[in-house]
Scaffold this active site. Structure first.
Site, PDB file in Angstrom:
ATOM      1  N   ALA A  64     -18.697  10.819 -15.362  1.00 59.75           N
ATOM      2  CA  ALA A  64     -17.610  11.221 -14.472  1.00 59.75           C
ATOM      3  C   ALA A  64     -17.116   9.971 -13.744  1.00 59.75           C
ATOM      4  O   ALA A  64     -17.842   8.985 -13.627  1.00 59.75           O
ATOM      5  CB  ALA A  64     -18.122  12.251 -13.479  1.00 59.75           C
ATOM      6  N   GLY A 107     -21.665  12.519 -17.456  1.00 59.47           N
ATOM      7  CA  GLY A 107     -20.688  13.435 -18.045  1.00 59.47           C
ATOM      8  C   GLY A 107     -20.335  13.042 -19.469  1.00 59.47           C
ATOM      9  O   GLY A 107     -19.952  13.899 -20.274  1.00 59.47           O
ATOM     10  N   GLU A 110     -22.967  14.570 -21.531  1.00 59.79           N
ATOM     11  CA  GLU A 110     -22.725  16.025 -21.506  1.00 59.79           C
ATOM     12  C   GLU A 110     -21.529  16.400 -22.383  1.00 59.79           C
ATOM     13  O   GLU A 110     -21.541  17.427 -23.053  1.00 59.79           O
ATOM     14  CB  GLU A 110     -22.509  16.484 -20.052  1.00 59.79           C
ATOM     15  CG  GLU A 110     -23.795  16.383 -19.243  1.00 59.79           C
ATOM     16  CD  GLU A 110     -23.578  16.528 -17.744  1.00 59.79           C
ATOM     17  OE1 GLU A 110     -22.686  15.825 -17.211  1.00 59.79           O
ATOM     18  OE2 GLU A 110     -24.278  17.317 -17.111  1.00 59.79           O
ATOM     19  N   GLU A 130     -27.487  10.164 -13.348  1.00 59.56           N
ATOM     20  CA  GLU A 130     -26.971  10.654 -12.064  1.00 59.56           C
ATOM     21  C   GLU A 130     -27.976  10.474 -10.936  1.00 59.56           C
ATOM     22  O   GLU A 130     -27.600  10.316  -9.776  1.00 59.56           O
ATOM     23  CB  GLU A 130     -26.582  12.139 -12.173  1.00 59.56           C
ATOM     24  CG  GLU A 130     -25.342  12.410 -13.026  1.00 59.56           C
ATOM     25  CD  GLU A 130     -25.647  12.652 -14.500  1.00 59.56           C
ATOM     26  OE1 GLU A 130     -26.739  12.286 -14.971  1.00 59.56           O
ATOM     27  OE2 GLU A 130     -24.754  13.216 -15.177  1.00 59.56           O
TER      28      GLU A 130
HETATM   29  N1  CO8 Z   1     -16.957   5.795 -13.081  1.00 52.98           N
HETATM   30  C1  CO8 Z   1     -16.036   4.888 -12.672  1.00 52.98           C
HETATM   31  N2  CO8 Z   1     -16.009   3.601 -13.090  1.00 52.98           N
HETATM   32  C2  CO8 Z   1     -16.959   3.217 -13.962  1.00 52.98           C
HETATM   33  C3  CO8 Z   1     -17.943   4.108 -14.434  1.00 52.98           C
HETATM   34  C4  CO8 Z   1     -17.919   5.458 -13.964  1.00 52.98           C
HETATM   35  N3  CO8 Z   1     -18.803   6.403 -14.370  1.00 52.98           N
HETATM   36  N4  CO8 Z   1     -18.762   3.444 -15.290  1.00 52.98           N
HETATM   37  C5  CO8 Z   1     -18.289   2.185 -15.355  1.00 52.98           C
HETATM   38  N5  CO8 Z   1     -17.213   2.040 -14.565  1.00 52.98           N
HETATM   39  C6  CO8 Z   1     -16.392   0.828 -14.358  1.00 52.98           C
HETATM   40  C7  CO8 Z   1     -17.129  -0.212 -13.538  1.00 52.98           C
HETATM   41  O1  CO8 Z   1     -17.008   0.057 -12.148  1.00 52.98           O
HETATM   42  C8  CO8 Z   1     -16.418  -1.473 -13.965  1.00 52.98           C
HETATM   43  O2  CO8 Z   1     -15.191  -1.558 -13.289  1.00 52.98           O
HETATM   44  P1  CO8 Z   1     -14.685  -2.993 -12.712  1.00 52.98           P
HETATM   45  O3  CO8 Z   1     -14.500  -3.853 -13.934  1.00 52.98           O
HETATM   46  O4  CO8 Z   1     -13.414  -2.678 -11.997  1.00 52.98           O
HETATM   47  O5  CO8 Z   1     -15.791  -3.508 -11.831  1.00 52.98           O
HETATM   48  C9  CO8 Z   1     -16.102  -1.220 -15.443  1.00 52.98           C
HETATM   49  O6  CO8 Z   1     -16.196   0.198 -15.612  1.00 52.98           O
HETATM   50  C10 CO8 Z   1     -17.100  -1.857 -16.381  1.00 52.98           C
HETATM   51  O7  CO8 Z   1     -18.399  -1.471 -15.976  1.00 52.98           O
HETATM   52  P2  CO8 Z   1     -19.572  -2.519 -15.649  1.00 52.98           P
HETATM   53  O8  CO8 Z   1     -19.013  -3.814 -15.159  1.00 52.98           O
HETATM   54  O9  CO8 Z   1     -20.570  -1.833 -14.764  1.00 52.98           O
HETATM   55  O10 CO8 Z   1     -20.159  -2.741 -17.125  1.00 52.98           O
HETATM   56  P3  CO8 Z   1     -21.653  -3.075 -17.526  1.00 52.98           P
HETATM   57  O11 CO8 Z   1     -21.623  -3.341 -18.985  1.00 52.98           O
HETATM   58  O12 CO8 Z   1     -22.248  -4.106 -16.624  1.00 52.98           O
HETATM   59  O13 CO8 Z   1     -22.486  -1.710 -17.270  1.00 52.98           O
HETATM   60  C11 CO8 Z   1     -22.853   0.665 -17.362  1.00 52.98           C
HETATM   61  C12 CO8 Z   1     -22.185  -0.560 -17.998  1.00 52.98           C
HETATM   62  C13 CO8 Z   1     -24.380   0.560 -17.490  1.00 52.98           C
HETATM   63  C14 CO8 Z   1     -22.369   1.876 -18.122  1.00 52.98           C
HETATM   64  C15 CO8 Z   1     -22.474   0.763 -15.861  1.00 52.98           C
HETATM   65  O14 CO8 Z   1     -21.059   0.651 -15.735  1.00 52.98           O
HETATM   66  C16 CO8 Z   1     -22.879   2.051 -15.211  1.00 52.98           C
HETATM   67  O15 CO8 Z   1     -24.038   2.204 -14.857  1.00 52.98           O
HETATM   68  N6  CO8 Z   1     -21.943   3.005 -15.050  1.00 52.98           N
HETATM   69  C17 CO8 Z   1     -22.173   4.244 -14.368  1.00 52.98           C
HETATM   70  C18 CO8 Z   1     -22.945   5.192 -15.246  1.00 52.98           C
HETATM   71  C19 CO8 Z   1     -23.224   6.476 -14.498  1.00 52.98           C
HETATM   72  O16 CO8 Z   1     -23.883   6.485 -13.468  1.00 52.98           O
HETATM   73  N7  CO8 Z   1     -22.732   7.612 -15.026  1.00 52.98           N
HETATM   74  C20 CO8 Z   1     -22.922   8.901 -14.413  1.00 52.98           C
HETATM   75  C21 CO8 Z   1     -21.773   9.200 -13.498  1.00 52.98           C
HETATM   76  S1  CO8 Z   1     -22.034  10.707 -12.578  1.00 52.98           S
HETATM   77  C22 CO8 Z   1     -21.707  11.929 -13.696  1.00 52.98           C
HETATM   78  O17 CO8 Z   1     -21.317  11.693 -14.804  1.00 52.98           O
HETATM   79  C23 CO8 Z   1     -21.883  13.327 -13.180  1.00 52.98           C
HETATM   80  C24 CO8 Z   1     -21.490  14.330 -14.250  1.00 52.98           C
HETATM   81  C25 CO8 Z   1     -20.949  15.526 -13.616  1.00 52.98           C
HETATM   82  C26 CO8 Z   1     -20.183  16.401 -14.559  1.00 52.98           C
HETATM   83  C27 CO8 Z   1     -19.163  15.701 -15.422  1.00 52.98           C
HETATM   84  C28 CO8 Z   1     -17.822  15.694 -14.830  1.00 52.98           C
HETATM   85  C29 CO8 Z   1     -16.791  14.892 -15.581  1.00 52.98           C
END
Ligand code: CO8
Length: 256
Positions: A64, A107, A110, A130
């Site tokens: 998400a 998400g 999922e 999460e």
């Molecule tokens: N939301 C918003 N932005 C994101 C997300 C995200 N989930 N994931 C990555 N990004 C953005 C980063 O902020 C970054 O942006 P910027 O360049 O402006 O700084 C860009 O994408 C690239 O990401 P990274 O620089 O972090 O890239 P890395 O290769 O270093 O890391 C990762 C990749 C490991 C995937 C890391 O980005 C990460 O941990 N992301 C978050 C993963 C996460 O926690 N996902 C769960 C989110 S909560 C959720 O999904 C709840 C589900 C609920 C139901 C579903 C509803 C839709």
């Protein structure tokens, strides 16, 4: 016009590609609206038999959109019921294949599990991280991952936030097949093309019956399957399929 996804047709296959590369295809509310509408349009389209959902090589979807969710209140979330619309994916009657490469997290994992078959690249990583941001999976992850890989591994993944490799996901039954990251989309499209040749009414019945396996006790599921099976004898495609077999010719299915 779509802002967050790309849509195309390849013969009988409808292809949806997530397109928010700057945020690793984070699933914003707007993206999810477009995605569900695209799925429903393909489901209504008589020429389409199978849907493929893909991300990029780097990310299927990293979850998400955290930026969009961060400041929402309980009232915001429950009144808008943002995730309630995910139930509409369950209502799609045609098979959906997820072509997953790179991150399928939160998400994103999922969403892949909401599809019917997952074809993964060797670089795919699945996870429900999460817990690291103070919440839990909210679009079915605790239920679908547990059914897919069993309680102990699901707890391992959901409580620690660690990622499953493609190999681990294959071994535990989460994904159907793994191919190289150069070929994962072609492989998904090839599989979709093969399935798309099958009679559509039987495809829909098969999907419906398999999904019931997660929801019904075994004896009820078997009874449900039997009724769907008998029901197919009311279709022209059943007659065509069986007669073509006996006459040693290729069947010509009409979807009736
Ligand atoms: N939301 C918003 N932005 C994101 C997300 C995200 N989930 N994931 C990555 N990004 C953005 C980063 O902020 C970054 O942006 P910027 O360049 O402006 O700084 C860009 O994408 C690239 O990401 P990274 O620089 O972090 O890239 P890395 O290769 O270093 O890391 C990762 C990749 C490991 C995937 C890391 O980005 C990460 O941990 N992301 C978050 C993963 C996460 O926690 N996902 C769960 C989110 S909560 C959720 O999904 C709840 C589900 C609920 C139901 C579903 C509803 C839709």
């Amino acid at each position: 016009m779509s802002d967050f996804i790309e849509i195309r047709k390849e013969d009988r296959v409808g292809v949806v590609t997530l397109n928010r590369p700057d945020v690793l295809n984070a699933l914003s509310f707007g993206l999810m609206d477009e995605l569900i509408e695209a799925f429903e349009a393909f489901d209504r389209d008589g020429k389409i038999h199978v849907i493929v959902l893909a991300g990029s090589e780097r990310a299927f979807a990293a979850g998400a959109d955290i930026g969009e969710m961060a400041d929402q209140s309980l009232v915001d979330m429950s009144e808008a019921d943002y995730f309630g619309r995910w139930s509409r994916i369950r209502g799609i009657r045609k098979p959906i294949i997820a072509a997953v490469s790179g991150y399928a997290l939160g998400g994103g994992c999922e969403l892949a599990m909401n599809c019917d078959i997952i074809v993964a690249s060797e670089s795919a990583q699945f996870g429900q991280p999460e817990i690291n941001i103070g919440v839990i999976p909210g679009a079915g992850g605790t239920q679908r991952l547990t059914r897919a890989v069993g309680k102990s591994k699901a707890m391992d993944v959901i409580l620690s936030g660690r990622f499953l490799t493609a190999k681990e996901a294959l071994e535990s039954g989460l994904v159907a097949r793994i191919v190289s990251k150069e070929q994962f989309l072609d492989e998904a499209l090839k599989l979709a093309g093969e399935i798309a040749e099958k009679p559509i009414l039987a495809l829909k019945a098969a999907k419906e019956a398999v999904l019931k396996a997660d929801e019904m006790p075994l004896s009820d599921g078997i009874e449900y399957e039997r009724r769907l099976f008998y029901g197919l004898f009311a279709t022209e495609d059943q007659k065509e399929g069986m007669h073509a077999f006996m006459e040693k010719r290729k069947p010509d299915y009409k979807g009736r």
